[in-house]
Design a protein around this motif. Structure first.
Motif: not given
Length: 158
Positions: A49-64
């Motif tokens: 319903q809304t576009e809420e892309p992850l921010n860099d901090s969230q992406k880095n946590a997922l990558y780790e």
């Protein structure tokens, strides 16, 4: 970051985080989702319903976390449940693999005893007969009978 902390972070991530990740990649125009029931469909509709892309901090946590999970040799089960309809023992294979992953990811720090206490013994990983019917339909090509046998041995069921 400690693996246990990372794992706890993922467990509390709100539904749809994987779609939010995809929304953060430039050029992604379509996202296909496999859904097994109406609740999953409603959850996906709510997510988009809304576009809420992850921010860099969230992406880095997922990558780790992803790197640590790969290094821990967890299984890439998506809980699609294709396997469950083919299991002659009617095991809840995705649930067992999730417990296996928790046990492996925490280096044995997560004890699956309570999870199995709520399950009849004939639904434990040791009940797997190794027929491979589940493996033949697994889109992730997980060697399910091997995982069931390995997990049963790890936790003393065999």
């Amino acid at each position: 970051m400690d693996m246990t902390v990372l794992y706890k972070c993922v467990r509390v991530l709100k539904s749809g985080t994987h779609f939010r990740y995809l929304q953060s990649i430039p050029g992604i125009l379509s996202i296909l989702s496999g859904m097994s029931n109406e609740a999953q469909m409603k959850d996906n509709l709510k997510t988009f319903q809304t576009e809420e892309p992850l921010n860099d901090s969230q992406k880095n946590a997922l990558y780790e976390l992803a790197e640590k999970m790969l290094n821990a040799k967890t299984e890439p089960c998506t809980a699609c449940r294709y396997c469950t309809g083919h299991c002659p023992m009617e095991l809840d294979i995705p649930k067992i693999i999730a417990m296996y992953n928790q046990h492996v990811f925490t280096g044995g720090g997560w004890e699956p005893g309570m999870g199995f206490a709520a399950m009849p013994e004939n639904k434990w990983p040791s009940a797997c007969i190794g027929c491979g019917a589940c493996q033949s339909v697994c889109p992730q090509s997980i060697k399910i009978p091997e995982i069931m046998d390995k997990f049963a041995k790890m936790i003393g069921q065999k």
